[in-house]
Design a protein around this motif. Structure first.
Motif, PDB file in Angstrom:
ATOM      1  N   GLU A 359      22.718  26.107  35.279  1.00 12.80           N
ATOM      2  CA  GLU A 359      24.078  25.568  35.264  1.00 12.80           C
ATOM      3  C   GLU A 359      25.021  26.451  34.446  1.00 12.80           C
ATOM      4  OE1 GLU A 359      21.672  22.689  32.561  1.00 12.80           O
ATOM      5  OE2 GLU A 359      21.301  24.121  34.195  1.00 12.80           O
ATOM      6  N   ASP A 360      24.500  27.054  33.376  1.00 13.96           N
ATOM      7  CA  ASP A 360      25.326  27.967  32.576  1.00 13.96           C
ATOM      8  C   ASP A 360      25.607  29.257  33.340  1.00 13.96           C
ATOM      9  OD1 ASP A 360      25.152  26.097  30.577  1.00 13.96           O
ATOM     10  OD2 ASP A 360      23.535  27.113  29.515  1.00 13.96           O
ATOM     11  N   ARG A 361      24.603  29.753  34.040  1.00 14.62           N
ATOM     12  CA  ARG A 361      24.767  30.988  34.808  1.00 14.62           C
ATOM     13  C   ARG A 361      25.832  30.811  35.892  1.00 14.62           C
ATOM     14  NH1 ARG A 361      19.592  34.032  34.501  1.00 14.62           N
ATOM     15  NH2 ARG A 361      19.581  34.463  36.746  1.00 14.62           N
ATOM     16  N   LEU A 362      25.803  29.682  36.562  1.00 16.74           N
ATOM     17  CA  LEU A 362      26.792  29.411  37.608  1.00 16.74           C
ATOM     18  C   LEU A 362      28.191  29.279  37.007  1.00 16.74           C
ATOM     19  CD1 LEU A 362      24.798  26.893  39.838  1.00 16.74           C
ATOM     20  CD2 LEU A 362      25.485  29.232  40.450  1.00 16.74           C
ATOM     21  N   ALA A 363      28.286  28.602  35.853  1.00 23.21           N
ATOM     22  CA  ALA A 363      29.594  28.418  35.208  1.00 23.21           C
ATOM     23  C   ALA A 363      30.181  29.758  34.771  1.00 23.21           C
ATOM     24  CB  ALA A 363      29.457  27.485  34.012  1.00 23.21           C
ATOM     25  N   VAL A 364      29.354  30.612  34.188  1.00 20.73           N
ATOM     26  CA  VAL A 364      29.821  31.926  33.746  1.00 20.73           C
ATOM     27  C   VAL A 364      30.240  32.766  34.946  1.00 20.73           C
ATOM     28  CG1 VAL A 364      29.054  34.098  32.695  1.00 20.73           C
ATOM     29  CG2 VAL A 364      28.500  31.918  31.607  1.00 20.73           C
ATOM     30  N   TYR A 365      29.443  32.744  35.996  1.00 29.24           N
ATOM     31  CA  TYR A 365      29.753  33.500  37.212  1.00 29.24           C
ATOM     32  C   TYR A 365      31.125  33.089  37.764  1.00 29.24           C
ATOM     33  CZ  TYR A 365      29.305  35.291  41.987  1.00 29.24           C
ATOM     34  OH  TYR A 365      29.512  35.937  43.191  1.00 29.24           O
ATOM     35  N   LYS A 366      31.377  31.782  37.857  1.00 26.78           N
ATOM     36  CA  LYS A 366      32.652  31.297  38.392  1.00 26.78           C
ATOM     37  C   LYS A 366      33.820  31.664  37.468  1.00 26.78           C
ATOM     38  CE  LYS A 366      30.587  27.417  40.914  1.00 26.78           C
ATOM     39  NZ  LYS A 366      30.469  25.927  40.999  1.00 26.78           N
ATOM     40  N   THR A 367      33.603  31.548  36.167  1.00 28.45           N
ATOM     41  CA  THR A 367      34.665  31.889  35.217  1.00 28.45           C
ATOM     42  C   THR A 367      35.086  33.342  35.360  1.00 28.45           C
ATOM     43  OG1 THR A 367      33.979  30.218  33.592  1.00 28.45           O
ATOM     44  CG2 THR A 367      35.225  32.105  32.762  1.00 28.45           C
ATOM     45  N   ILE A 368      34.123  34.241  35.469  1.00 31.22           N
ATOM     46  CA  ILE A 368      34.435  35.664  35.562  1.00 31.22           C
ATOM     47  C   ILE A 368      35.073  35.990  36.906  1.00 31.22           C
ATOM     48  CG2 ILE A 368      33.444  37.985  35.561  1.00 31.22           C
ATOM     49  CD1 ILE A 368      31.385  36.970  33.548  1.00 31.22           C
ATOM     50  N   LYS A 369      34.610  35.376  37.973  1.00 31.17           N
ATOM     51  CA  LYS A 369      35.226  35.604  39.287  1.00 31.17           C
ATOM     52  C   LYS A 369      36.695  35.189  39.278  1.00 31.17           C
ATOM     53  CE  LYS A 369      33.222  36.266  42.910  1.00 31.17           C
ATOM     54  NZ  LYS A 369      33.036  37.476  43.758  1.00 31.17           N
ATOM     55  N   ARG A 370      36.986  34.031  38.682  1.00 34.60           N
ATOM     56  CA  ARG A 370      38.387  33.574  38.600  1.00 34.60           C
ATOM     57  C   ARG A 370      39.210  34.531  37.741  1.00 34.60           C
ATOM     58  NH1 ARG A 370      36.038  28.287  38.128  1.00 34.60           N
ATOM     59  NH2 ARG A 370      36.232  28.455  35.865  1.00 34.60           N
ATOM     60  N   ALA A 371      38.627  35.005  36.651  1.00 36.60           N
ATOM     61  CA  ALA A 371      39.347  35.929  35.766  1.00 36.60           C
ATOM     62  C   ALA A 371      39.656  37.235  36.493  1.00 36.60           C
ATOM     63  CB  ALA A 371      38.520  36.193  34.507  1.00 36.60           C
ATOM     64  N   TYR A 372      38.710  37.719  37.299  1.00 33.98           N
ATOM     65  CA  TYR A 372      38.952  38.936  38.076  1.00 33.98           C
ATOM     66  C   TYR A 372      40.079  38.727  39.085  1.00 33.98           C
ATOM     67  CZ  TYR A 372      35.591  42.533  36.796  1.00 33.98           C
ATOM     68  OH  TYR A 372      34.933  43.551  36.151  1.00 33.98           O
ATOM     69  N   THR A 373      40.111  37.559  39.709  1.00 36.53           N
ATOM     70  CA  THR A 373      41.180  37.276  40.665  1.00 36.53           C
ATOM     71  C   THR A 373      42.539  37.334  39.980  1.00 36.53           C
ATOM     72  OG1 THR A 373      39.722  35.895  42.019  1.00 36.53           O
ATOM     73  CG2 THR A 373      42.094  35.563  42.274  1.00 36.53           C
ATOM     74  N   ARG A 374      42.624  36.730  38.811  1.00 37.32           N
ATOM     75  CA  ARG A 374      43.885  36.780  38.057  1.00 37.32           C
ATOM     76  C   ARG A 374      44.216  38.216  37.653  1.00 37.32           C
ATOM     77  NH1 ARG A 374      46.852  32.877  36.391  1.00 37.32           N
ATOM     78  NH2 ARG A 374      46.207  30.688  36.569  1.00 37.32           N
ATOM     79  N   ARG A 375      43.213  38.958  37.227  1.00 40.81           N
ATOM     80  CA  ARG A 375      43.460  40.331  36.815  1.00 40.81           C
ATOM     81  C   ARG A 375      44.015  41.152  37.975  1.00 40.81           C
ATOM     82  NH1 ARG A 375      39.354  45.283  35.732  1.00 40.81           N
ATOM     83  NH2 ARG A 375      39.462  45.220  38.002  1.00 40.81           N
ATOM     84  N   SER A 376      43.455  40.982  39.166  1.00 39.80           N
ATOM     85  CA  SER A 376      43.909  41.742  40.331  1.00 39.80           C
ATOM     86  C   SER A 376      45.342  41.396  40.694  1.00 39.80           C
ATOM     87  CB  SER A 376      42.982  41.481  41.517  1.00 39.80           C
ATOM     88  OG  SER A 376      41.681  41.944  41.255  1.00 39.80           O
ATOM     89  N   ARG A 377      45.661  40.104  40.677  1.00 36.84           N
ATOM     90  CA  ARG A 377      47.027  39.698  41.005  1.00 36.84           C
ATOM     91  C   ARG A 377      48.016  40.221  39.970  1.00 36.84           C
ATOM     92  NH1 ARG A 377      45.685  33.375  42.639  1.00 36.84           N
ATOM     93  NH2 ARG A 377      44.804  33.842  44.708  1.00 36.84           N
ATOM     94  N   TYR A 378      47.610  40.188  38.716  1.00 38.98           N
ATOM     95  CA  TYR A 378      48.474  40.695  37.650  1.00 38.98           C
ATOM     96  C   TYR A 378      48.691  42.199  37.807  1.00 38.98           C
ATOM     97  CZ  TYR A 378      49.885  42.024  32.895  1.00 38.98           C
ATOM     98  OH  TYR A 378      50.548  42.557  31.801  1.00 38.98           O
ATOM     99  N   ALA A 379      47.602  42.945  38.091  1.00 34.93           N
ATOM    100  CA  ALA A 379      47.698  44.398  38.211  1.00 34.93           C
ATOM    101  C   ALA A 379      48.560  44.816  39.390  1.00 34.93           C
ATOM    102  CB  ALA A 379      46.297  44.996  38.349  1.00 34.93           C
ATOM    103  N   HIS A 380      48.565  43.997  40.464  1.00 26.24           N
ATOM    104  CA  HIS A 380      49.327  44.341  41.667  1.00 26.24           C
ATOM    105  C   HIS A 380      50.693  43.654  41.722  1.00 26.24           C
ATOM    106  CE1 HIS A 380      45.153  45.335  42.949  1.00 26.24           C
ATOM    107  NE2 HIS A 380      45.778  46.367  43.493  1.00 26.24           N
ATOM    108  N   GLY A 381      51.061  42.955  40.636  1.00 26.20           N
ATOM    109  CA  GLY A 381      52.376  42.334  40.577  1.00 26.20           C
ATOM    110  C   GLY A 381      52.544  41.139  41.491  1.00 26.20           C
ATOM    111  N   GLU A 382      51.456  40.495  41.874  1.00 26.24           N
ATOM    112  CA  GLU A 382      51.536  39.343  42.763  1.00 26.24           C
ATOM    113  C   GLU A 382      51.861  38.082  41.976  1.00 26.24           C
ATOM    114  OE1 GLU A 382      47.882  39.081  44.875  1.00 26.24           O
ATOM    115  OE2 GLU A 382      47.935  41.155  45.584  1.00 26.24           O
ATOM    116  N   ASP A 383      52.535  37.151  42.626  1.00 22.61           N
ATOM    117  CA  ASP A 383      52.862  35.879  41.995  1.00 22.61           C
ATOM    118  C   ASP A 383      51.587  35.058  41.795  1.00 22.61           C
ATOM    119  OD1 ASP A 383      55.549  36.459  41.963  1.00 22.61           O
ATOM    120  OD2 ASP A 383      55.941  35.489  43.900  1.00 22.61           O
ATOM    121  N   GLN A 384      51.522  34.359  40.667  1.00 24.21           N
ATOM    122  CA  GLN A 384      50.420  33.441  40.412  1.00 24.21           C
ATOM    123  C   GLN A 384      50.861  32.421  39.377  1.00 24.21           C
ATOM    124  OE1 GLN A 384      46.955  35.116  38.430  1.00 24.21           O
ATOM    125  NE2 GLN A 384      48.135  36.847  37.665  1.00 24.21           N
TER     126      GLN A 384
END
Length: 460
Positions: A359-384
């Motif tokens: 359960e911890d492994r799944l939670a960490v995996y999801k947290t990092i995936k969401r953080a990467y999505t935000r990072r990509s949108r921020y780097a490309h100037g996309e609205d979020q």
């Protein structure tokens, strides 16, 4: 006649001269021109020859440095106070000045004021550093004239406001001692970079609260103390009736109760030792090993993010995306340092593999995936949508958890740590091996846990 009586006589004669004929201005130039000061110089030269105290002399060693003796020691301000009618003990001044002349030249140090609350008496070594809560009496003893500190206007390392505060101290062997106050501050905008290892070790003990260096001092014990960067956070102090009675340095949320000091000590020694060991790894040609480079990059980003987190967990809205970016880069530095394949996948999968419960492994995996999505949108100037405090807090706990667990594993498994993490995704044997290493560390030297919701970064 002993040294004390001799010093007392020349100081009294000099102060009497200043009372009878006050100078036009209370400056080193004016005070040192008096004939009575020549007698003080003669006594000092006898008690502190240039062979033992070259720091009290000019660069060529031919004559005593009045700037050091009067301005740096605070004697200039003490003389003004005494000569204009302030009551003070000449015996105390004599004892202080005699001790200054008789002492050996000190070693320069850096003192970093931290906004954390450690129990009184805390004093532990971290490699070349010392973490200590320092009493007002001990701070006064750092001054050249400790019993006169109340007559010196606004001392940088003020015993009255900073007594009981926590300092991280580092000796600077071989550095020349100051010969006058520095009028230029330290212009390094990120002085914490010079002290990443102990700051990171402290932060790993309790990722839920930020460790924030407030001020950096150059200290020459018994001779000179000077603020070089930052500033202490000083607030009014009120008594039980609500009346303001003074000022005090405020510690924020990073609090260690007395009962936790043994655990903190064991954790810091272990983690700081692992950081030092990994940082010093090299390959055959002498260059830093991949794990050493990964550690340096991640440590820089994690401490940078902590510096931009105020009062424990507050991050200004305008900096939230940058702070999240620091956390993502820190995790990528340790989990995807081999540079092959999709960094998002490698970082999220390998980071998740650092936890031992599904359960911890799944939670960490999801947290990092969401953080990467935000990072990509921020780097490309996309609205979020703006990142919430809760989301950023979860990413923060995850990032520090990833780094700590990676550090434990790489200390045990060496340069092949990422291959072991990859293998653990398919191999029960490798997963058990990783679990054994992590469980041993978290059982022997667990970090702090605090109430409230946080990701599973503290669990083994």
């Amino acid at each position: 006649m002993n040294e004390h009586e001799t010093v007392r006589g020349v100081l009294q004669a000099w102060l009497d001269d200043l009372r009878q004929q006050p100078p036009r201005e209370w400056s080193v130039t004016e005070l040192s021109r008096r004939a009575a000061w020549d007698q003080v110089r003669t006594v000092v030269a006898g008690l502190a020859p240039v062979s033992r105290r070259p720091d009290l002399y000019g660069k060529d060693g031919s004559a005593l440095d009045d700037e050091v003796l009067l301005a740096m020691t605070g004697l200039e301000q003490v003389a003004e106070a005494a000569a204009t009618g302030t009551l003070m003990s000449l015996d105390d001044l004599t004892a202080d000045f005699t001790a200054l002349c008789m002492a050996a030249a000190p070693e320069a140090q850096t003192w970093i004021l931290l906004d954390i609350d450690l129990p009184r008496g805390t004093d532990l070594a971290l490699g070349e550093y010392r973490l200590q809560t320092v009493s007002a009496t001990s701070l006064a003893q750092l001054m050249p004239l400790p019993s006169m500190h109340r007559f010196i206007r606004n001392p940088d390392l003020d015993p009255d406001t900073l007594g009981g505060s926590t300092f991280l101290q580092q000796s600077l062997p071989g550095q020349a001692l100051a010969r006058g106050r520095s009028w230029l501050p330290d212009l390094d905008q990120r002085p914490e970079r010079r002290h990443l290892e102990p700051l990171l070790a402290l932060q790993l003990w309790n990722p839920e609260e930020s460790v924030h260096p407030e001020a950096y001092f150059r200290v020459e014990p018994g001779r000179h103390s000077e603020l070089r960067a930052g500033s202490p956070h000083i607030e009014p102090y009120f008594d039980h009736t609500g009346e303001e009675v003074g000022e005090v340095h405020r510690a924020f949320g990073y609090h260690v109760p007395p009962s936790a000091v043994p655990g903190l000590t064991a954790f810091l020694h272990e983690v700081h030792g692992m950081i030092s060991t990994v940082r010093s790894r090299t390959v055959k040609d002498g260059r830093s090993a991949p794990t050493a480079r990964a550690l340096a990059s991640a440590a820089n980003r994690l401490v940078r993010a902590a510096q931009r987190t105020m009062g424990g967990t507050y991050v200004d809205e305008s900096e939230a995306d940058d702070v999240l970016l620091d956390y993502v880069i820190a995790m990528e530095a340790v989990a995807a340092a081999d540079g092959s394949g999709d960094s998002r996948r490698r970082t999220s999968q390998r980071s998740a593999a650092l936890w031992t419960r599904d359960e911890d492994r799944l939670a960490v995996y999801k947290t990092i995936k969401r953080a990467y999505t935000r990072r990509s949108r921020y780097a490309h100037g996309e609205d979020q949508t703006p990142i919430t405090d809760e989301e950023l807090f979860t990413v923060r706990c995850t990032a520090f958890g990833v780094f700590l667990r990676w550090l434990v594993l790489t200390s045990a498994l060496g340069e092949e740590v990422l291959q072991h993490l990859d293998a653990s995704l398919l191999s029960h044997q490798e997963r058990c091996r990783i679990t054994k290493v992590l469980d041993a560390f978290f059982t022997a030297t667990p970090p702090a846990t605090t109430p409230g919701a946080c990701c599973e970064a503290h669990r083994s």
